[in-house]
Design a protein around this motif. Structure first.
Motif, PDB file in Angstrom:
ATOM      1  N   LEU A  11       0.833  -1.216   0.000  1.00 36.74           N
ATOM      2  CA  LEU A  11       0.000   0.000   0.000  1.00 36.74           C
ATOM      3  C   LEU A  11       0.868   1.267   0.000  1.00 36.74           C
ATOM      4  N   SER A  12       0.610   2.137  -0.963  1.00 40.72           N
ATOM      5  CA  SER A  12       1.277   3.442  -0.989  1.00 40.72           C
ATOM      6  C   SER A  12       0.217   4.525  -1.063  1.00 40.72           C
ATOM      7  N   VAL A  13       0.329   5.513  -0.186  1.00 38.02           N
ATOM      8  CA  VAL A  13      -0.648   6.604  -0.132  1.00 38.02           C
ATOM      9  C   VAL A  13       0.092   7.936  -0.178  1.00 38.02           C
ATOM     10  N   ASP A  14      -0.380   8.818  -1.063  1.00 34.58           N
ATOM     11  CA  ASP A  14       0.208  10.169  -1.172  1.00 34.58           C
ATOM     12  C   ASP A  14      -0.837  11.206  -0.784  1.00 34.58           C
ATOM     13  N   TYR A  15      -0.362  12.361  -0.324  1.00 36.03           N
ATOM     14  CA  TYR A  15      -1.227  13.529  -0.154  1.00 36.03           C
ATOM     15  C   TYR A  15      -0.756  14.579  -1.143  1.00 36.03           C
ATOM     16  N   ASN A  16      -1.703  15.080  -1.934  1.00 42.22           N
ATOM     17  CA  ASN A  16      -1.354  16.133  -2.892  1.00 42.22           C
ATOM     18  C   ASN A  16      -1.806  17.466  -2.332  1.00 42.22           C
ATOM     19  N   THR A  17      -0.851  18.282  -1.945  1.00 44.85           N
ATOM     20  CA  THR A  17      -1.212  19.613  -1.448  1.00 44.85           C
ATOM     21  C   THR A  17      -0.782  20.636  -2.501  1.00 44.85           C
ATOM     22  N   GLU A  18      -1.194  21.897  -2.312  1.00 44.00           N
ATOM     23  CA  GLU A  18      -0.813  22.932  -3.281  1.00 44.00           C
ATOM     24  C   GLU A  18       0.699  23.114  -3.306  1.00 44.00           C
ATOM     25  N   ILE A  19       1.329  22.868  -2.180  1.00 48.58           N
ATOM     26  CA  ILE A  19       2.771  23.116  -2.093  1.00 48.58           C
ATOM     27  C   ILE A  19       3.581  21.924  -2.587  1.00 48.58           C
ATOM     28  N   SER A  20       3.168  20.722  -2.217  1.00 51.06           N
ATOM     29  CA  SER A  20       3.985  19.559  -2.590  1.00 51.06           C
ATOM     30  C   SER A  20       3.176  18.277  -2.538  1.00 51.06           C
ATOM     31  N   ARG A  21       3.818  17.196  -2.982  1.00 54.46           N
ATOM     32  CA  ARG A  21       3.245  15.857  -2.855  1.00 54.46           C
ATOM     33  C   ARG A  21       3.924  15.194  -1.656  1.00 54.46           C
ATOM     34  N   VAL A  22       3.124  14.662  -0.755  1.00 52.65           N
ATOM     35  CA  VAL A  22       3.675  14.037   0.442  1.00 52.65           C
ATOM     36  C   VAL A  22       3.510  12.520   0.312  1.00 52.65           C
ATOM     37  N   TYR A  23       4.620  11.795   0.451  1.00 51.69           N
ATOM     38  CA  TYR A  23       4.586  10.328   0.340  1.00 51.69           C
ATOM     39  C   TYR A  23       4.382   9.761   1.749  1.00 51.69           C
ATOM     40  N   ALA A  24       3.119   9.589   2.128  1.00 53.08           N
ATOM     41  CA  ALA A  24       2.803   9.273   3.530  1.00 53.08           C
ATOM     42  C   ALA A  24       3.003   7.796   3.880  1.00 53.08           C
ATOM     43  N   VAL A  25       2.585   6.905   2.975  1.00 57.05           N
ATOM     44  CA  VAL A  25       2.757   5.463   3.201  1.00 57.05           C
ATOM     45  C   VAL A  25       3.406   4.887   1.947  1.00 57.05           C
ATOM     46  N   ASN A  26       4.415   4.054   2.142  1.00 52.97           N
ATOM     47  CA  ASN A  26       5.201   3.556   1.006  1.00 52.97           C
ATOM     48  C   ASN A  26       5.386   2.042   1.068  1.00 52.97           C
ATOM     49  N   GLY A  27       4.533   1.317   0.381  1.00 52.80           N
ATOM     50  CA  GLY A  27       4.707  -0.137   0.278  1.00 52.80           C
ATOM     51  C   GLY A  27       4.444  -0.886   1.563  1.00 52.80           C
ATOM     52  N   LEU A  28       3.348  -0.543   2.216  1.00 49.57           N
ATOM     53  CA  LEU A  28       3.017  -1.200   3.496  1.00 49.57           C
ATOM     54  C   LEU A  28       2.288  -2.525   3.242  1.00 49.57           C
ATOM     55  N   GLU A  68      -1.033   2.914  -4.998  1.00 48.37           N
ATOM     56  CA  GLU A  68      -0.629   1.545  -5.311  1.00 48.37           C
ATOM     57  C   GLU A  68      -1.099   0.608  -4.206  1.00 48.37           C
ATOM     58  N   GLY A  69      -1.259  -0.663  -4.545  1.00 50.36           N
ATOM     59  CA  GLY A  69      -1.501  -1.671  -3.532  1.00 50.36           C
ATOM     60  C   GLY A  69      -2.953  -2.071  -3.396  1.00 50.36           C
ATOM     61  N   SER A  70      -3.211  -2.954  -2.432  1.00 52.99           N
ATOM     62  CA  SER A  70      -4.570  -3.452  -2.220  1.00 52.99           C
ATOM     63  C   SER A  70      -4.862  -3.593  -0.732  1.00 52.99           C
ATOM     64  N   ILE A  71      -6.149  -3.437  -0.400  1.00 49.20           N
ATOM     65  CA  ILE A  71      -6.607  -3.671   0.981  1.00 49.20           C
ATOM     66  C   ILE A  71      -7.795  -4.623   0.881  1.00 49.20           C
ATOM     67  N   GLN A 233       7.018   3.376   6.046  1.00 44.27           N
ATOM     68  CA  GLN A 233       7.286   1.971   5.735  1.00 44.27           C
ATOM     69  C   GLN A 233       7.244   1.112   6.988  1.00 44.27           C
ATOM     70  N   CYS A 234       6.903  -0.165   6.800  1.00 47.10           N
ATOM     71  CA  CYS A 234       7.021  -1.096   7.915  1.00 47.10           C
ATOM     72  C   CYS A 234       8.470  -1.570   7.934  1.00 47.10           C
ATOM     73  N   VAL A 235       9.160  -1.361   9.053  1.00 44.14           N
ATOM     74  CA  VAL A 235      10.570  -1.775   9.117  1.00 44.14           C
ATOM     75  C   VAL A 235      10.755  -3.055   9.925  1.00 44.14           C
ATOM     76  N   GLU A 236       9.743  -3.421  10.699  1.00 49.99           N
ATOM     77  CA  GLU A 236       9.840  -4.655  11.485  1.00 49.99           C
ATOM     78  C   GLU A 236       8.427  -5.178  11.699  1.00 49.99           C
ATOM     79  N   TYR A 237       8.238  -6.487  11.567  1.00 53.37           N
ATOM     80  CA  TYR A 237       6.896  -7.056  11.641  1.00 53.37           C
ATOM     81  C   TYR A 237       6.991  -8.466  12.199  1.00 53.37           C
ATOM     82  N   GLY A 238       6.145  -8.789  13.149  1.00 51.06           N
ATOM     83  CA  GLY A 238       6.170 -10.151  13.676  1.00 51.06           C
ATOM     84  C   GLY A 238       5.301 -10.299  14.899  1.00 51.06           C
ATOM     85  N   SER A 239       5.420 -11.467  15.535  1.00 46.62           N
ATOM     86  CA  SER A 239       4.650 -11.691  16.762  1.00 46.62           C
ATOM     87  C   SER A 239       5.304 -10.877  17.883  1.00 46.62           C
TER      88      SER A 239
END
Ligand code: SF4
Length: 326
Positions: A11-28, A68-71, A233-239
């Motif tokens: 999952l990748s999520v961006d915010y488009n503002t007047e000033i810039s594009r913010v890459y909030a979530v990248n390949g989660l 990008e991505g799916s939920i 990004q998720c940098v660590e994942y587990g139980s």
């Protein structure tokens, strides 16, 4: 293999503002089983709330965009269902407890009417008297006498308001609750009480939960799985057992653990993670943690992938990628 309640992929999520594009979530990517609890951990700006808003289909219109991505939630690809179906799923299948009860409640409606509103939305065929009984039950379930249902939010304390928010979120017995730092706005003395209540209700109703928090102690007490997020990004994942008992940790997660005060050590100062989270409007090619990482090498200029370091433990770091890629 058990059926997944929630499956998020790349999952990748961006915010488009007047000033810039913010890459909030990248390949989660992560999964959640029915009835399971996942702690989503990370500092402000890590993308935790954006991930939850994406699951709810509540990204700010015209600004937030899943690029990008799916939920997949309970078997449905919620990024592709029509808005009418998304409205049905909200409350019935997934609901969210926001940080601040003051802004979640409508000040001009009684608390009983606010619980009733959700029930009516999802139980069109049922009579009002029947739903009123459920309102009473929900009030009692969260520890507020039902005879207070005709009072307005300002007549309740902060903790009581959050109990009402929890009652609204659970009214239709959703399969998944997204609890976004549900105790942050509350007095520290009632935080534990509130977490205990959410956990107890979740167990009783067999509801799965994503608990967004920056508090690893809370994760240890309430969650089965943990996803540590850094800069989208998720940098660590587990139980929880695998991560809390392991000496093999992502440098960022290790920094988070080191920042926790220890009762058996007489430290003058707590350890901190030097530096700041990177500017989210700048595309980063390599490891997002490199600016703050004391183990960074030239190789970290290339983006690391997730590496499986144990059957139920994955880390995004070149220090571990001699092992099997996950
Ligand atoms: Fe540090 Fe490199 Fe690992 Fe990133 S990939 S956390 S910079 S060692």
């Amino acid at each position: 293999m058990s059926k997944k309640l929630l499956s998020i992929r790349d999952l990748s999520v961006d915010y488009n503002t007047e000033i810039s594009r913010v890459y909030a979530v990248n390949g989660l990517s992560f999964d959640l089983d029915y009835g399971e609890t996942l702690g989503l951990v990370g500092e402000t700006g890590a993308g935790k709330t954006t991930a939850c808003l994406s699951i709810m289909g509540l990204l700010p219109e015209g600004i937030g965009e899943v690029v990008e991505g799916s939920i997949t939630l309970d078997g449905e690809d919620i990024l592709r269902v029509p808005d009418s179906r998304l409205r049905e799923l909200r409350g019935r299948t997934v609901s969210m407890i926001f940080q601040d009860p003051m802004s979640s409640l409508n000040p001009v409606l009684t608390v009983g009417d606010q619980i009733l509103e959700v029930l009516q939305e999802h139980n069109k065929g049922k009579k009002k008297e029947e739903l009123e009984k459920t309102v009473d039950n929900m009030m009692e379930l969260v520890g507020i006498p039902a005879n207070r249902k005709n009072e307005y939010p300002h007549e309740f304390s902060g903790g009581m308001k959050q109990r009402i928010v929890i009652a609204i979120a659970l009214a239709c017995e959703p399969k998944l609750i997204l609890a976004d730092e549900p105790t942050t706005a509350l007095d520290v003395t009632i935080q534990a009480q509130m977490l205990g209540l959410i956990h107890e209700l979740q167990q009783r109703l067999n509801t799965a939960m994503i608990l967004v928090t920056h508090d690893l102690g809370v994760v240890a007490q309430t969650c089965e799985k943990v996803a540590v997020m850094y800069a989208g990004q998720c940098v660590e994942y587990g139980s929880v057992e695998a991560i809390f008992d392991s000496q093999t940790l992502h440098p960022y997660t290790r920094g988070l653990f080191n920042a926790i005060p220890k009762l058996d050590e007489d430290a003058q100062r707590l350890e901190t993670i030097e530096g700041m989270i990177p500017d989210p409007s700048v595309k980063i090619e390599g490891c997002r943690f490199a600016q703050r990482c004391k183990f960074a090498t030239q190789r970290c200029g290339q983006a690391p992938g997730m590496v499986r370091v144990a059957p139920d433990h994955m880390i995004r770091c070149h220090l571990f990628d001699k092992r099997t890629e996950g």
